[in-house]
Design an enzyme around this catalytic site. Structure first.
Site, PDB file in Angstrom:
ATOM      1  CG  PHE A 115     -35.638 104.054 -74.195  1.00  0.00           C
ATOM      2  CD1 PHE A 115     -36.660 103.211 -74.789  1.00  0.00           C
ATOM      3  CD2 PHE A 115     -36.041 105.160 -73.268  1.00  0.00           C
ATOM      4  CE1 PHE A 115     -38.080 103.873 -74.692  1.00  0.00           C
ATOM      5  CE2 PHE A 115     -37.065 105.851 -73.539  1.00  0.00           C
ATOM      6  CZ  PHE A 115     -37.927 105.117 -74.034  1.00  0.00           C
ATOM      7  CD  GLN A 228     -33.514 114.618 -72.654  1.00  0.00           C
ATOM      8  OE1 GLN A 228     -34.521 114.259 -72.330  1.00  0.00           O
ATOM      9  NE2 GLN A 228     -32.406 114.165 -72.602  1.00  0.00           N
ATOM     10  CG  HIS A 230     -37.467 113.570 -77.137  1.00  0.00           C
ATOM     11  ND1 HIS A 230     -37.838 113.031 -78.582  1.00  0.00           N
ATOM     12  CD2 HIS A 230     -37.665 112.613 -76.127  1.00  0.00           C
ATOM     13  CE1 HIS A 230     -38.162 111.794 -78.183  1.00  0.00           C
ATOM     14  NE2 HIS A 230     -38.086 111.479 -76.825  1.00  0.00           N
ATOM     15  CG  LEU A 240     -42.148 112.837 -76.919  1.00  0.00           C
ATOM     16  CD1 LEU A 240     -40.875 113.461 -77.051  1.00  0.00           C
ATOM     17  CD2 LEU A 240     -42.385 112.174 -75.449  1.00  0.00           C
ATOM     18  CD  GLU A 243     -34.733 107.504 -76.365  1.00  0.00           C
ATOM     19  OE1 GLU A 243     -34.721 108.915 -76.224  1.00  0.00           O
ATOM     20  OE2 GLU A 243     -33.888 106.928 -75.809  1.00  0.00           O
ATOM     21  NE  ARG A 274     -34.676 110.897 -74.897  1.00  0.00           N
ATOM     22  CZ  ARG A 274     -35.810 110.881 -73.890  1.00  0.00           C
ATOM     23  NH1 ARG A 274     -35.997 111.697 -73.137  1.00  0.00           N
ATOM     24  NH2 ARG A 274     -36.646 109.841 -73.992  1.00  0.00           N
ATOM     25  CG  HIS A 338     -38.549 115.860 -73.609  1.00  0.00           C
ATOM     26  ND1 HIS A 338     -39.818 115.619 -73.892  1.00  0.00           N
ATOM     27  CD2 HIS A 338     -38.000 114.805 -73.155  1.00  0.00           C
ATOM     28  CE1 HIS A 338     -40.064 114.500 -73.182  1.00  0.00           C
ATOM     29  NE2 HIS A 338     -38.913 113.902 -73.014  1.00  0.00           N
ATOM     30  NE  ARG A 373     -35.401 113.037 -68.733  1.00  0.00           N
ATOM     31  CZ  ARG A 373     -36.032 112.465 -69.462  1.00  0.00           C
ATOM     32  NH1 ARG A 373     -36.038 110.805 -69.141  1.00  0.00           N
ATOM     33  NH2 ARG A 373     -37.082 112.782 -70.253  1.00  0.00           N
TER      34      ARG A 373
HETATM   35  C1  LIG Z   1     -44.847 114.139 -73.652  1.00  0.00           C
HETATM   36  C2  LIG Z   1     -43.678 113.463 -72.463  1.00  0.00           C
HETATM   37  C3  LIG Z   1     -43.348 112.215 -72.538  1.00  0.00           C
HETATM   38  C4  LIG Z   1     -42.514 111.774 -71.726  1.00  0.00           C
HETATM   39  N1  LIG Z   1     -42.262 110.396 -71.536  1.00  0.00           N
HETATM   40  C5  LIG Z   1     -41.231 109.961 -70.702  1.00  0.00           C
HETATM   41  C6  LIG Z   1     -40.821 108.573 -70.552  1.00  0.00           C
HETATM   42  O1  LIG Z   1     -41.113 107.879 -71.335  1.00  0.00           O
HETATM   43  N2  LIG Z   1     -39.908 108.192 -69.628  1.00  0.00           N
HETATM   44  C7  LIG Z   1     -39.316 108.937 -68.868  1.00  0.00           C
HETATM   45  O2  LIG Z   1     -38.608 108.455 -68.200  1.00  0.00           O
HETATM   46  N3  LIG Z   1     -39.584 110.076 -68.872  1.00  0.00           N
HETATM   47  C8  LIG Z   1     -40.510 111.011 -69.777  1.00  0.00           C
HETATM   48  N4  LIG Z   1     -40.992 112.053 -69.557  1.00  0.00           N
HETATM   49  C9  LIG Z   1     -40.580 112.858 -68.516  1.00  0.00           C
HETATM   50  C10 LIG Z   1     -41.314 112.767 -67.340  1.00  0.00           C
HETATM   51  O3  LIG Z   1     -42.828 112.101 -67.606  1.00  0.00           O
HETATM   52  C11 LIG Z   1     -41.272 113.903 -66.197  1.00  0.00           C
HETATM   53  O4  LIG Z   1     -40.258 114.303 -66.052  1.00  0.00           O
HETATM   54  C12 LIG Z   1     -42.013 113.250 -65.147  1.00  0.00           C
HETATM   55  O5  LIG Z   1     -43.369 112.707 -65.289  1.00  0.00           O
HETATM   56  C13 LIG Z   1     -42.289 114.512 -64.033  1.00  0.00           C
HETATM   57  O6  LIG Z   1     -43.004 114.206 -63.203  1.00  0.00           O
HETATM   58  P1  LIG Z   1     -43.310 114.979 -61.832  1.00  0.00           P
HETATM   59  O7  LIG Z   1     -43.831 114.124 -60.864  1.00  0.00           O
HETATM   60  O8  LIG Z   1     -42.023 115.531 -61.553  1.00  0.00           O
HETATM   61  O9  LIG Z   1     -44.103 116.113 -62.491  1.00  0.00           O
HETATM   62  P2  LIG Z   1     -45.579 116.365 -63.114  1.00  0.00           P
HETATM   63  O10 LIG Z   1     -46.004 114.970 -63.485  1.00  0.00           O
HETATM   64  O11 LIG Z   1     -45.363 117.125 -64.137  1.00  0.00           O
HETATM   65  O12 LIG Z   1     -46.431 116.888 -62.011  1.00  0.00           O
HETATM   66  C14 LIG Z   1     -46.366 118.201 -61.380  1.00  0.00           C
HETATM   67  C15 LIG Z   1     -47.514 118.336 -60.362  1.00  0.00           C
HETATM   68  O13 LIG Z   1     -47.012 119.507 -59.922  1.00  0.00           O
HETATM   69  C16 LIG Z   1     -48.456 120.152 -59.727  1.00  0.00           C
HETATM   70  N5  LIG Z   1     -47.960 121.645 -59.609  1.00  0.00           N
HETATM   71  C17 LIG Z   1     -47.185 122.246 -60.593  1.00  0.00           C
HETATM   72  N6  LIG Z   1     -46.998 123.820 -59.867  1.00  0.00           N
HETATM   73  C18 LIG Z   1     -47.937 123.861 -58.651  1.00  0.00           C
HETATM   74  C19 LIG Z   1     -48.168 124.772 -57.828  1.00  0.00           C
HETATM   75  N7  LIG Z   1     -47.686 126.328 -58.282  1.00  0.00           N
HETATM   76  N8  LIG Z   1     -48.799 124.516 -57.072  1.00  0.00           N
HETATM   77  C20 LIG Z   1     -49.487 123.472 -56.785  1.00  0.00           C
HETATM   78  N9  LIG Z   1     -49.196 122.407 -57.706  1.00  0.00           N
HETATM   79  C21 LIG Z   1     -48.528 122.365 -58.383  1.00  0.00           C
HETATM   80  C22 LIG Z   1     -49.147 120.002 -60.766  1.00  0.00           C
HETATM   81  O14 LIG Z   1     -50.631 120.097 -60.637  1.00  0.00           O
HETATM   82  C23 LIG Z   1     -48.875 118.515 -60.954  1.00  0.00           C
HETATM   83  O15 LIG Z   1     -49.496 117.828 -60.042  1.00  0.00           O
HETATM   84  C24 LIG Z   1     -41.892 112.570 -70.545  1.00  0.00           C
HETATM   85  C25 LIG Z   1     -42.279 113.912 -70.446  1.00  0.00           C
HETATM   86  C26 LIG Z   1     -43.262 114.260 -71.630  1.00  0.00           C
HETATM   87  C27 LIG Z   1     -43.429 115.789 -71.486  1.00  0.00           C
END
Ligand SMILES: Cc1cc2nc3c(=O)[nH]c(=O)nc-3n(C[C@H](O)[C@H](O)[C@H](O)COP(=O)(O)OP(=O)(O)OC[C@H]3O[C@@H](n4cnc5c(N)ncnc54)[C@H](O)[C@@H]3O)c2cc1C
Length: 561
Positions: A115, A228, A230, A240, A243, A274, A338, A373
């Protein structure tokens, strides 16, 4: 009133990992989530999760830590980075033992792909649907431990009594009632805020709710200027293309078919960090070597078999959006918003400045990503710091007796929501969101300067004024998505100014912050974090530069790839 020892706000990877850990430690834990946990944005993660397993080539947590420090352009806190890199292999094995199906090497060990910015192939993956596979693994664990999930509950505010966090208020979207959720410890895991921008790879729910909620309650937001972009998002819809494609060997081409990345990153080419690749692409486009505002991701030489085995989703996403088959045609792409490196300021156990309040995952700034990142480190962060924050919270609650219920916050939130529903005459939230998106995309993009950012601040102040008067057309109680959309837009408006001001104040270029008027990194003046304090919804945030960067063994060097 709902009552639990630990309440986790958010059911993505960080939230679920935290909840499983708390449950395993015997705590009474619940998740509050605005949507079903397995629909969280984590499920869209494609490329993978980093850990120095050393399966493909010899690798060490120290090498992983160094790559993060360098990727972060030396703004990451090195103690937190080391903690993450050291814990990574343990967490991967933990996931594996819980049934997570990783892609394999022929001898059965977990496969790892290269990566960007990584000195070894370090990214573990499940084809190109890694987030989804881990999310389902954790969901099974939640079921196993019978963790209560309050689904379609929308958190609106943090309750703080005598300086201590005592839970949240949450709006039950099914019946329109506000509920007080009482907890000895609250862990925010609400994800990113990509929807502040017009085009983003993020899902519709990435509206920065937890960041804004903590910020309003007095926790500073940290390093918010670092956003960031992407390198490979589809022009058509901002979706997206992971990568993983470049990790598996895909090329970036300009309109003349030139692999231009080696001009910008002689050693790493397409696999530079990135920020470097996105700037290079944008430079190619601006200097007239793009085609219709795009450059190209070329997978053709990987061959049909490898594309179908390792990158099936990427091919499908491109085919759906563009009608072009990556097996025989280069795909038009450009840099897209991103990920937010900044977020709720925490220490390396996820603890914020308010006792009993934690943050983990993308909403938090620990800070392991600093100014940029590396791919594969965000999924890792969710797992490592979901685990760490729950471990700390489970210990913390042992010393906490009964917590006071925050009737005052509850009443305030009830009045606030009723007040919004009673309003007439102002703009509706999609108009305000559009104005916000334009301000952010036009003024806080890849390349920045004082003039653009200053105009961005003016534009955001206008948006802020509009936001004060937003109205809903729907006044009903059952699934009032108009109201929820309005509340989300308010959150985005609150946090956006921290980015614009932070970027304008920081008169240097570092990682994702590229100032054309200050093109160099300035360690003498800017080796420090930006903290932004909330001063009210009609006032600019107050910047604070008192938090330095934590160093352990890595000295700042010139960063080249
Ligand atoms: C398309 C895409 C591909 C990616 N690919 C990669 C990858 O391959 N490798 C990598 O390391 N990273 C990747 N990333 C980044 C990574 O996926 C995210 O940063 C990470 O998954 C975020 O996880 P999280 O648990 O912090 O939040 P999220 O998975 O976004 O979850 C947020 C949660 O909070 C809840 N929530 C939000 N606001 C409220 C509220 N007001 N009240 C109650 N609940 C709420 C939602 O319901 C949800 O359940 C990618 C991101 C994207 C967008």
């Amino acid at each position: 009133m709902i009552k639990h020892d630990i309440v986790v706000v958010g059911g993505g990877l960080a939230g679920m990992r935290a909840a499983v850990e708390a449950a395993e430690r015997g705590a009474d834990v619940a998740i509050v989530s605005k949507m079903h946990p397995v629909r969280s944005h984590s499920g869209a993660a494609q490329g993978g999760i980093n850990a120095a397993l050393g399966n493909e080539e010899a690798d060490t947590p120290e090498a992983h830590a160094f790559d993060c420090v360098k990727g972060a352009d030396y703004l990451g806190d090195q103690d937190a980075i080391e903690a993450m890199a050291e814990d990574a292999p343990r967490q991967i094995i933990w996931l594996e033992h819980r049934g997570c199906i990783f892609s394999r090497m022929p001898d059965g060990r977990i496969a790892q792909r290269p990566f960007g910015g990584a000195s070894f192939p370090r990214t573990c993956f499940s084809a190109d649907v890694t987030g989804l596979v881990i999310l389902h693994t954790l969901w099974e664990q939640l079921e196993r431990f019978n963790v209560k999930v309050y689904e379609e509950y929308f958190a609106t505010a943090l309750c703080v009594e005598d300086g201590v966090g005592t839970g949240i208020t949450a709006y039950n979207m099914r019946n329109g009632e506000l509920e007080l959720v009482n907890a000895k410890a609250t862990i925010f895991a609400t994800g990113g805020a990509g929807r502040a921008y017009a085009k983003t790879t993020n899902g519709y729910a990435s509206t920065g709710d937890g960041m804004a909620i903590c910020y309003r309650a007095g926790v500073p937001l940290m390093d918010m200027e670092f956003v960031q972009f992407h390198p490979t998002s589809l022009k058509e819809n901002g979706v997206l293309l992971s990568e993983a494609a470049r990790g598996e060997g895909a090329y970036l081409l300009n309109k003349d078919g030139e692999r231009f990345m080696f001009k910008y990153a002689p050693n790493k080419g397409e696999l530079a960090s990135r920020d470097v690749v996105s700037r290079a692409e944008w430079t190619e486009i601006m200097e007239g070597r793009g085609e219709n505002g795009c450059v190209f991701l070329d997978l053709r030489h990987l061959g049909r078999e490898k594309i179908l085995e390792r990158l099936p989703q990427i091919r499908e996403l491109a085919l759906d959006a563009t009608g072009k088959d990556a097996i025989d045609t280069p795909i038009p792409i450009l840099p897209g918003m991103h990920y937010w490196m900044g977020g709720i300021a925490t220490d390396k156990d996820g603890a914020t400045s308010i006792p009993g309040v934690y943050a983990a995952g993308e909403c938090a700034c620990v800070s392991v990503h600093g100014a940029n990142r590396l791919g594969g480190n965000s999924l890792l962060e969710t797992i490592v710091f979901g685990h760490r924050s729950a471990t700390h919270a489970a210990n913390y609650i042992k010393s906490v007796g009964e917590v006071r219920s925050s009737e005052k916050t509850f009443k305030n939130e009830q009045d606030r929501i009723n007040g919004i529903l009673a309003r007439t005459g102002g703009e509706r939230h999609p108009q305000v969101r559009k104005a916000l998106n334009t301000a952010m995309s036009d003024h806080a993009f890849i390349f920045r300067d004082d003039k653009t950012l200053g105009e961005g601040e003016v534009a955001l102040r206008q948006v802020r004024e509009m936001a004060q008067k937003m109205t809903t057309m729907d006044k009903s109680k059952t699934f009032n998505t108009d109201l929820v959309g309005l509340l989300e837009t308010e959150f985005l408006v609150d946090i956006s100014m921290t980015t614009m001001m932070g970027a304008r104040n920081r008169t240097e270029s570092r990682g994702a912050q590229a100032r054309t008027d200050f093109p160099d990194r300035d360690d003498a003046n800017w080796m420090k974090h930006t903290l932004m304090h909330f001063k009210g919804q009609t006032t600019d945030p107050e910047p604070d530069y008192s938090r330095g960067v934590t160093f352990t063994k890595f000295k700042p060097e010139v960063r080249t790839y």
